[in-house]
Design a protein around this motif. Structure first.
Motif, PDB file in Angstrom:
ATOM      1  N   ALA A  73      62.581  91.438  38.427  1.00  0.00           N
ATOM      2  CA  ALA A  73      61.838  92.477  37.698  1.00  0.00           C
ATOM      3  C   ALA A  73      62.800  93.520  37.160  1.00  0.00           C
ATOM      4  O   ALA A  73      63.799  93.848  37.807  1.00  0.00           O
ATOM      5  CB  ALA A  73      60.806  93.145  38.609  1.00  0.00           C
ATOM      6  N   THR A  74      62.508  94.006  35.977  1.00  0.00           N
ATOM      7  CA  THR A  74      63.194  95.172  35.405  1.00  0.00           C
ATOM      8  C   THR A  74      62.123  96.166  34.980  1.00  0.00           C
ATOM      9  O   THR A  74      61.118  95.784  34.369  1.00  0.00           O
ATOM     10  CB  THR A  74      64.067  94.783  34.206  1.00  0.00           C
ATOM     11  N   PHE A  75      62.348  97.433  35.327  1.00  0.00           N
ATOM     12  CA  PHE A  75      61.441  98.505  34.948  1.00  0.00           C
ATOM     13  C   PHE A  75      62.189  99.520  34.102  1.00  0.00           C
ATOM     14  O   PHE A  75      63.301  99.942  34.468  1.00  0.00           O
ATOM     15  CB  PHE A  75      60.878  99.225  36.182  1.00  0.00           C
TER      16      PHE A  75
ATOM     17  N   THR B  93      57.710  90.850  29.719  1.00  0.00           N
ATOM     18  CA  THR B  93      56.281  91.083  29.934  1.00  0.00           C
ATOM     19  C   THR B  93      55.562  91.440  28.638  1.00  0.00           C
ATOM     20  O   THR B  93      54.335  91.407  28.585  1.00  0.00           O
ATOM     21  CB  THR B  93      56.068  92.241  30.924  1.00  0.00           C
TER      22      THR B  93
ATOM     23  N   TRP C 279      50.271 100.647  33.592  1.00  0.00           N
ATOM     24  CA  TRP C 279      51.465 101.053  34.326  1.00  0.00           C
ATOM     25  C   TRP C 279      51.391 102.499  34.771  1.00  0.00           C
ATOM     26  O   TRP C 279      52.382 103.088  35.157  1.00  0.00           O
ATOM     27  CB  TRP C 279      52.710 100.818  33.473  1.00  0.00           C
TER      28      TRP C 279
ATOM     29  N   ASN D  84      66.075  97.668  38.650  1.00  0.00           N
ATOM     30  CA  ASN D  84      66.245  96.214  38.635  1.00  0.00           C
ATOM     31  C   ASN D  84      65.975  95.676  40.024  1.00  0.00           C
ATOM     32  O   ASN D  84      66.521  96.183  41.014  1.00  0.00           O
ATOM     33  CB  ASN D  84      67.667  95.812  38.230  1.00  0.00           C
TER      34      ASN D  84
ATOM     35  N   ALA E 287      59.776  90.054  34.079  1.00  0.00           N
ATOM     36  CA  ALA E 287      59.241  89.446  35.293  1.00  0.00           C
ATOM     37  C   ALA E 287      59.770  88.019  35.378  1.00  0.00           C
ATOM     38  O   ALA E 287      59.526  87.213  34.479  1.00  0.00           O
ATOM     39  CB  ALA E 287      57.716  89.442  35.276  1.00  0.00           C
TER      40      ALA E 287
ATOM     41  N   THR F 272      53.254 103.131  42.171  1.00  0.00           N
ATOM     42  CA  THR F 272      53.783 101.802  42.476  1.00  0.00           C
ATOM     43  C   THR F 272      54.716 101.912  43.674  1.00  0.00           C
ATOM     44  O   THR F 272      55.553 102.820  43.734  1.00  0.00           O
ATOM     45  CB  THR F 272      54.543 101.208  41.278  1.00  0.00           C
TER      46      THR F 272
ATOM     47  N   GLN G  74      57.144  97.779  33.748  1.00  0.00           N
ATOM     48  CA  GLN G  74      57.856  96.521  33.966  1.00  0.00           C
ATOM     49  C   GLN G  74      58.051  95.799  32.644  1.00  0.00           C
ATOM     50  O   GLN G  74      57.090  95.437  31.965  1.00  0.00           O
ATOM     51  CB  GLN G  74      57.109  95.620  34.951  1.00  0.00           C
TER      52      GLN G  74
END
Length: 579
Positions: free
Chosen positions: A554-556, A569, A7, A520, A564, A11, A561
């Protein structure tokens, strides 16, 4: 925090519909972040991808900041569960716990069981789960924070020092019994508060409502604390840098008993935000209007007071596996109460037992008051997207029974027997005096209120409100049909930047260059809930109502992340705030 190399780097999320948390109109945009920090926000299609480590084509999906939930009760769960469900199923990337005067630090060893009973009574978290799950390993509040800081988790968490454990730690049995604090007691409590805030605690919480009691029926320590005690604690907070002074009031006495000291605290300490829970109780159904006026007056006087409000009615999901349900108030229930669920279902299908439930017991009117008088507020749950704004005239047990010419108790039994005994009946008890959410709409619209009161992690046998952030989008911006809605941009702002700034978290809640990459990516059109169910996944097979979401693409958290397509994840990038 050491960053997983998977990660690291640049991105780019392209072609998203960006609602950035500011409250400004949404727009099509590309968002770039590097190692957990947003570096650019550009019109859709403008971001370069040549040197990107990862490119995500959002294809018009909604992109928002991660939700900041400021009212949770993960104080125990956070010590054993890195996933912090249900919040992590619903896009929360920052959670604040230690609310309403209950928690687990500071703590003498001989107070461990007492603190568990206090939390069990107030927040309906299984005591057996906490007894097995809590490893302890601390006495002071900074030591508790150090234990939390040493653990991995899926989201960031912030803590508040709670009045209940503090009073018992400093005053022993006198504190636990709500006896008045001496000047020496107050000075020592203030010392602990100052140390906690200096160590990174976000605030202090207390409870002043008789609703909050331990498993043994005792009031939460601090319920009747005098003003000198409250002023001493607030002064310690201010000395250490400030924070939020959060509390649960007795609603009908809020203005008369609490407002004077709230104003005084804010007048003395500009860096202390006083946050009061605000709900509509049936015994004072119009008080909220007066509170909003008081909030406006306080703001005009330069005082830092806010009211924390829920996004819907506060109620319970009643089921045979839950903490209570209508049948449990009838003496006939005791004949089957100890049976396994399957046997309960079999018994309730017996005509002779059902006939017993139709009889009104001779119990001095208790059953009539607890059940029969509330039939107009009992709403059968028939779909996963629970109708939290049902119409009593058409959707209640009373209305359905009259329309179908069915005995109300038979309708109740049939509903509870759905899905092999997993049927649910919804009972709102706060914020539904008007029979709709018109009051909640107005509370959410007020600039001096803040979204909260999800109680995520608590009320395990009766409430499933940890998904409140998802509901704020589905109901208030998309689905409501019994009154006006709120704009998508406003609701996102309410549970991102507005909640973050309330707790001084200036680095999140906004998608802009230099901000944290807590994000999000949501399929808003299809955002929905699974049916609530009782899970037995706490330590010691403790039960809790859970409800997952569908639609979080997706949530980061901090650029990593964590979710998914509604599944984890496996990444755990979260940290303890203030450390």
């Amino acid at each position: 925090m050491s960053r997983n190399s998977a990660w690291s780097g640049r991105t780019v999320i392209r072609n998203a519909f960006l609602v950035d948390g500011s409250g400004e109109p949404g727009r099509d945009a590309d968002v770039t972040f590097v190692d957990g920090t947003v570096t650019s926000v550009e019109p859709a299609g403008r971001a370069g991808t040549a040197h990107a480590h990862r490119v995500i084509d959002a294809d018009g999906l909604l992109l928002t900041p991660g939700w900041v939930d400021i009212h949770t009760h993960y104080d125990a769960q956070a010590t054993w569960d890195p996933w912090l469900t249900p919040s992590s199923w619903h896009g929360v990337t920052t959670a604040v716990m230690g609310n309403c005067g209950v928690g687990f630090a500071p703590a003498h060893e001989e107070r461990h069981d007492w603190l568990i009973e206090l939390m069990e009574g107030v927040e309906d978290i299984p005591g057996s789960a906490m007894t097995e799950g809590l490893a302890w390993g601390w006495r002071s509040f900074p030591e508790y924070m150090d234990v939390l800081a040493g653990q991995k988790r899926i989201m960031d968490i912030g803590v508040q020092l709670a009045h209940g454990p503090l009073r018992a730690y400093v005053m022993g049995d006198r504190g636990a019994a709500n006896e008045p604090a001496t000047a020496e007691d107050i000075a020592l409590m203030a010392k602990h508060v100052e140390e906690a805030i200096a160590h990174g605690a976000l605030g202090f919480s207390t409870s002043r409502t008789p609703i909050h009691r331990s498993k043994s029926g005792d009031l939460v320590p601090g319920t009747s604390a005098g003003r000198d005690e409250l002023y001493g604690i607030a002064a310690a907070m201010s000395k250490a840098g400030g924070g939020v002074f959060q509390f649960a009031p007795e609603h009908q006495y809020l203005i008369e008993h609490e407002w004077p000291w709230m104003r005084e605290v804010s007048a003395r300490h500009a860096n202390v935000t006083v946050s009061v829970n605000l709900n509509q109780a049936d015994e004072a159904p119009h008080l909220w209007r007066d509170v909003l006026k008081k909030l406006d007056e306080a703001h005009a006087d330069g005082l830092n007071l806010v009211a924390q409000v829920a996004g819907r009615s506060i109620g319970v999901l009643m089921c045979l596996e839950g903490s209570f349900h209508p049948l449990a108030f009838h003496p006939a229930w005791q004949e089957i109460a100890s049976l396994p669920l399957r046997e309960k279902v079999k018994a309730l299908r017996n005509d002779a037992l059902r006939a017993r439930f139709r009889e009104i017991p001779r119990d001095g009117g208790f059953y009539e008051k607890a059940v029969l008088a509330r039939l107009g507020k009992f709403f059968p749950v028939t779909s996963a997207n629970i109708n939290y704004e049902p119409d009593p005239a058409t959707d209640s047990v009373v209305a359905i029974a009259a329309r179908t010419r069915t005995e109300p108790i038979d309708l109740i039994i049939d509903q509870l027997l759905r899905d092999e005994g997993r049927g649910i009946i919804y009972l709102p008890f706060f914020n539904y005096n008007y029979g709709d959410l018109s009051m909640t709409h107005d509370l959410l619209a007020h600039p001096r209120t803040r979204n909260g009161l999800s109680d995520a992690g608590a009320h395990c046998g009766a409430i499933c409100d940890g998904g409140m952030p998802t509901f704020m989008l589905t109901h208030w911006t998309r689905d409501r049909d019994r009154g006006p809605r709120h704009s998508l941009e406003y609701m996102v702002h309410r549970q991102t930047r507005a909640t973050a700034l309330t707790y001084g978290l200036t680095d999140r809640g906004l998608i802009a260059p230099g901000m944290r990459a807590d994000l999000n990516l949501i399929d808003l059109e299809n955002l929905a809930f699974d049916m609530p169910r009782m899970a037995y996944d706490l330590p010691a097979q403790g039960r809790r109502l859970v409800q997952r979401a569908k639609g979080y693409v997706a949530t980061f958290c901090d650029g990593v992340q964590t979710v998914a397509e509604d599944e984890f994840t496996g990444e755990l990038p979260g940290a303890l705030l203030g450390q």
